[in-house]
Design a protein around this motif. Structure first.
Motif, PDB file in Angstrom:
ATOM      1  N   ALA A   1     -59.831 -59.704 141.466  1.00  0.00           N
ATOM      2  CA  ALA A   1     -58.966 -60.490 140.586  1.00  0.00           C
ATOM      3  C   ALA A   1     -58.750 -59.768 139.257  1.00  0.00           C
ATOM      4  N   ALA A   2     -59.797 -59.201 138.711  1.00  0.00           N
ATOM      5  CA  ALA A   2     -59.681 -58.479 137.445  1.00  0.00           C
ATOM      6  C   ALA A   2     -58.757 -57.279 137.603  1.00  0.00           C
ATOM      7  N   CYS A   3     -58.888 -56.562 138.700  1.00  0.00           N
ATOM      8  CA  CYS A   3     -58.030 -55.398 138.945  1.00  0.00           C
ATOM      9  C   CYS A   3     -56.576 -55.814 139.093  1.00  0.00           C
ATOM     10  N   SER A   4     -56.340 -56.919 139.795  1.00  0.00           N
ATOM     11  CA  SER A   4     -54.964 -57.356 139.991  1.00  0.00           C
ATOM     12  C   SER A   4     -54.340 -57.821 138.680  1.00  0.00           C
ATOM     13  N   LEU A   5     -55.142 -58.345 137.763  1.00  0.00           N
ATOM     14  CA  LEU A   5     -54.626 -58.735 136.452  1.00  0.00           C
ATOM     15  C   LEU A   5     -54.310 -57.526 135.592  1.00  0.00           C
ATOM     16  N   LEU A   6     -55.067 -56.460 135.734  1.00  0.00           N
ATOM     17  CA  LEU A   6     -54.860 -55.258 134.929  1.00  0.00           C
ATOM     18  C   LEU A   6     -53.794 -54.330 135.508  1.00  0.00           C
ATOM     19  N   TRP A   7     -53.467 -54.473 136.776  1.00  0.00           N
ATOM     20  CA  TRP A   7     -52.511 -53.574 137.423  1.00  0.00           C
ATOM     21  C   TRP A   7     -51.179 -53.477 136.673  1.00  0.00           C
ATOM     22  N   PRO A   8     -50.560 -54.604 136.242  1.00  0.00           N
ATOM     23  CA  PRO A   8     -49.293 -54.465 135.518  1.00  0.00           C
ATOM     24  C   PRO A   8     -49.438 -53.670 134.221  1.00  0.00           C
ATOM     25  N   VAL A   9     -50.580 -53.725 133.583  1.00  0.00           N
ATOM     26  CA  VAL A   9     -50.787 -52.971 132.348  1.00  0.00           C
ATOM     27  C   VAL A   9     -50.726 -51.480 132.624  1.00  0.00           C
ATOM     28  N   PHE A  10     -51.390 -51.045 133.703  1.00  0.00           N
ATOM     29  CA  PHE A  10     -51.418 -49.621 134.019  1.00  0.00           C
ATOM     30  C   PHE A  10     -50.116 -49.145 134.652  1.00  0.00           C
ATOM     31  N   SER A  11     -49.454 -49.988 135.431  1.00  0.00           N
ATOM     32  CA  SER A  11     -48.239 -49.552 136.107  1.00  0.00           C
ATOM     33  C   SER A  11     -47.016 -49.610 135.204  1.00  0.00           C
ATOM     34  N   ALA A  12     -47.118 -50.260 134.055  1.00  0.00           N
ATOM     35  CA  ALA A  12     -45.975 -50.401 133.159  1.00  0.00           C
ATOM     36  C   ALA A  12     -45.908 -49.288 132.115  1.00  0.00           C
ATOM     37  N   GLN A  13     -46.640 -48.217 132.336  1.00  0.00           N
ATOM     38  CA  GLN A  13     -46.601 -47.115 131.377  1.00  0.00           C
ATOM     39  C   GLN A  13     -45.194 -46.542 131.329  1.00  0.00           C
ATOM     40  N   ALA A  14     -44.779 -46.176 130.152  1.00  0.00           N
ATOM     41  CA  ALA A  14     -43.431 -45.671 129.945  1.00  0.00           C
ATOM     42  C   ALA A  14     -43.274 -44.276 130.547  1.00  0.00           C
ATOM     43  N   ASP A  15     -42.095 -44.016 131.041  1.00  0.00           N
ATOM     44  CA  ASP A  15     -41.724 -42.696 131.520  1.00  0.00           C
ATOM     45  C   ASP A  15     -40.679 -42.171 130.540  1.00  0.00           C
ATOM     46  N   PRO A  16     -41.064 -41.283 129.626  1.00  0.00           N
ATOM     47  CA  PRO A  16     -40.131 -40.840 128.580  1.00  0.00           C
ATOM     48  C   PRO A  16     -38.838 -40.246 129.133  1.00  0.00           C
TER      49      PRO A  16
ATOM     50  N   GLN B   1     -27.492 -43.381 128.967  1.00  0.00           N
ATOM     51  CA  GLN B   1     -26.578 -44.272 129.696  1.00  0.00           C
ATOM     52  C   GLN B   1     -26.010 -45.352 128.787  1.00  0.00           C
ATOM     53  N   ARG B   2     -26.854 -45.880 127.909  1.00  0.00           N
ATOM     54  CA  ARG B   2     -26.380 -46.960 127.025  1.00  0.00           C
ATOM     55  C   ARG B   2     -25.818 -46.410 125.708  1.00  0.00           C
ATOM     56  N   LYS B   3     -25.683 -45.079 125.649  1.00  0.00           N
ATOM     57  CA  LYS B   3     -25.097 -44.374 124.505  1.00  0.00           C
ATOM     58  C   LYS B   3     -25.914 -44.533 123.221  1.00  0.00           C
ATOM     59  N   ASP B   4     -27.214 -44.691 123.370  1.00  0.00           N
ATOM     60  CA  ASP B   4     -28.126 -44.708 122.227  1.00  0.00           C
ATOM     61  C   ASP B   4     -28.637 -43.280 122.065  1.00  0.00           C
ATOM     62  N   TYR B   5     -27.775 -42.413 121.556  1.00  0.00           N
ATOM     63  CA  TYR B   5     -28.061 -40.992 121.526  1.00  0.00           C
ATOM     64  C   TYR B   5     -29.219 -40.601 120.613  1.00  0.00           C
ATOM     65  N   PRO B   6     -29.375 -41.215 119.440  1.00  0.00           N
ATOM     66  CA  PRO B   6     -30.551 -40.853 118.639  1.00  0.00           C
ATOM     67  C   PRO B   6     -31.871 -41.136 119.377  1.00  0.00           C
ATOM     68  N   GLU B   7     -31.919 -42.245 120.098  1.00  0.00           N
ATOM     69  CA  GLU B   7     -33.121 -42.560 120.878  1.00  0.00           C
ATOM     70  C   GLU B   7     -33.297 -41.563 122.019  1.00  0.00           C
ATOM     71  N   ALA B   8     -32.201 -41.180 122.649  1.00  0.00           N
ATOM     72  CA  ALA B   8     -32.265 -40.200 123.727  1.00  0.00           C
ATOM     73  C   ALA B   8     -32.830 -38.876 123.212  1.00  0.00           C
ATOM     74  N   VAL B   9     -32.369 -38.437 122.066  1.00  0.00           N
ATOM     75  CA  VAL B   9     -32.873 -37.192 121.479  1.00  0.00           C
ATOM     76  C   VAL B   9     -34.357 -37.326 121.173  1.00  0.00           C
ATOM     77  N   ARG B  10     -34.742 -38.452 120.581  1.00  0.00           N
ATOM     78  CA  ARG B  10     -36.150 -38.675 120.218  1.00  0.00           C
ATOM     79  C   ARG B  10     -37.058 -38.596 121.439  1.00  0.00           C
ATOM     80  N   LEU B  11     -36.593 -39.127 122.568  1.00  0.00           N
ATOM     81  CA  LEU B  11     -37.406 -39.145 123.781  1.00  0.00           C
ATOM     82  C   LEU B  11     -37.351 -37.830 124.558  1.00  0.00           C
ATOM     83  N   LEU B  12     -36.182 -37.216 124.612  1.00  0.00           N
ATOM     84  CA  LEU B  12     -35.990 -36.045 125.472  1.00  0.00           C
ATOM     85  C   LEU B  12     -36.406 -34.725 124.828  1.00  0.00           C
ATOM     86  N   GLU B  13     -36.233 -34.612 123.521  1.00  0.00           N
ATOM     87  CA  GLU B  13     -36.518 -33.321 122.884  1.00  0.00           C
ATOM     88  C   GLU B  13     -37.960 -32.850 123.080  1.00  0.00           C
TER      89      GLU B  13
END
Length: 131
Positions: free
Chosen positions: A10-25, A34-46
């Motif tokens: 039960a503890a593992c199943s509660l924590l799973w969304p925390v670990f699987s929701a890690q951001a992929d830059p 895609q949403r034309k937020d170019y400053p954010e795109a540069v910040r993440l991609l550079e």
């Protein structure tokens, strides 16, 4: 013993969304483009591009080529496209070929731009890039 296993499960199943929701830059950067937020795109991609990620390098080349989120610069676009192209990124090879074909690259005795463009187009075509 059985109860401990259930509690642990039960503890593992509660924590799973925390670990699987890690951001992929990279994906977040592509989504920002895609949403034309170019400053954010540069910040993440550079940072990814500087670390050698060919997909991020291609996108940074496109951002510089079009002047989205950064000052338009053929020289910077060329550098990012070339880094990605040398890693085998077909779209970058194609864009690099375009830059040579359309005279957007200042050559200092490097050779014939049409020949260099053809070489990059060939590399992209070998990987199935139809354009």
């Amino acid at each position: 013993m059985h109860r401990r296993r259930l509690m642990s499960l039960a503890a593992c199943s509660l924590l799973w969304p925390v670990f699987s929701a890690q951001a992929d830059p990279l994906q977040d950067g592509l989504a920002a483009m895609q949403r034309k937020d170019y400053p954010e795109a540069v910040r993440l991609l550079e940072p990814l591009a500087r670390a050698g990620n060919a997909a991020a390098q291609l996108r940074m080349g496109l951002l510089y080529y079009h002047g989205h989120g950064v000052r338009e610069s053929d020289a910077q676009a060329l550098q990012w496209f070339e880094r990605a192209a040398r890693q085998g990124q077909a779209d970058a090879q194609f864009h690099l070929g375009n830059m040579y074909a359309y005279g957007l690259v200042a050559l200092a005795g490097e050779g014939d731009p049409a020949r260099i463009a053809a070489q990059w187009y060939f590399e992209a075509a070998r990987q199935g890039h139809a354009d």
